[in-house]
Design an enzyme around this catalytic site. Structure first.
Site, short mmCIF file in Angstrom:
data_model
loop_
_atom_site.label_atom_id
_atom_site.label_comp_id
_atom_site.label_asym_id
_atom_site.label_seq_id
_atom_site.Cartn_x
_atom_site.Cartn_y
_atom_site.Cartn_z
N CYS A 45 41.73 45.77 35.54
CA CYS A 45 42.40 46.99 35.04
C CYS A 45 43.50 47.42 36.00
CB CYS A 45 41.40 48.13 34.90
SG CYS A 45 40.07 47.80 33.74
C1 BEZ Z 1 38.00 44.72 35.62
O1 BEZ Z 1 38.91 45.46 35.28
O2 BEZ Z 1 38.14 43.91 36.52
C2 BEZ Z 1 36.67 44.78 34.91
C3 BEZ Z 1 36.28 45.94 34.27
C4 BEZ Z 1 35.04 46.00 33.65
C5 BEZ Z 1 34.23 44.88 33.65
C6 BEZ Z 1 34.66 43.70 34.26
C7 BEZ Z 1 35.89 43.64 34.89
#
Ligand code: BEZ
Length: 211
Positions: A45
């Protein structure tokens, strides 16, 4: 039932990092991109939000307003923005919705209980000036989206909204387009006096019309 292409994007009120908004009023006559990310302070994210912020000039050029959403609260969005600026070079320069009660996420079908019953998946909606949904995608949490692809789809949508053309596989702005089958050869001759290349009667390729 899940939201479908052509549906009106549901209106809502929300608290965002740029104040309280009414979604339709905030959109005005612009195109919009509404996208969810699963959780603040997560790696994928962080890269998505930094990249989307760097794309702001491209969205502005196309008259597109961008807005993010997660089920985290405003203070988390604000704290995390500093990390995004530090690691990605640009802090989010668009509002981020704090949807702690998951009301908007539910309205837009961004929570897929068999993937996670608490976090949103990576949804994105492109919304036209008529407030209708023009594109919707859902990606898993582990796969960052390709925001260049979202810009590419906006280019195609804005072109096809103006001209009776469609865009072929892997098309990019400036490349040849397709005359839609509903346009007769007679009408196409008026629009494209320079002609086109017909690989089949239904497959007519022409230079991209000037906007
Ligand atoms: C991420 O943004 O890296 C992420 C968010 C939720 C679950 C897995 C990865």
């Amino acid at each position: 039932m899940a939201l479908q292409l052509g549906d009106i994007a549901p209106d809502f009120e929300a608290d965002t990092t740029e104040g309280h908004i009414r979604f339709h009023e905030w959109l005005g006559n612009s195109w919009g991109v509404l996208f969810s990310h699963p959780k603040d302070f997560t790696p994928v994210c962080t890269t998505e939000l930094g990249y989307t912020a760097r794309l702001k000039p491209e969205f502005d050029k196309r008259g597109v307003k961008v807005i993010g959403l997660s089920v985290d609260p405003l203070d988390a969005h604000r704290q995390w923005s500093k990390d995004i600026e530090e690691t990605q070079g640009t802090a989010p320069n668009f509002p981020m919705i704090a949807d702690s009660d998951r009301e908007i996420a539910s309205l837009y079908g961004m929570i897929h209980p068999n993937a996670s019953d608490t976090l949103t998946v990576r949804s994105a909606f492109i919304i036209g000036p008529d407030k209708k949904i023009k594109l919707s995608i859902n990606y898993p949490a582990s796969t960052g989206r390709n925001f260049d692809e979202i810009v590419r789809v906006i280019d195609s949508l804005q072109l096809t909204a103006k001209h009776q053309v469609a865009t072929p596989v892997n098309w990019k702005a400036g490349e040849d387009v397709i005359i839609v089958p509903s346009v007769s050869d007679e009408d196409a001759r008026k629009k494209y006096p320079g002609g086109w290349k017909a690989l089949k009667p239904y497959l007519r390729i022409v230079s991209q019309p000037k906007s």
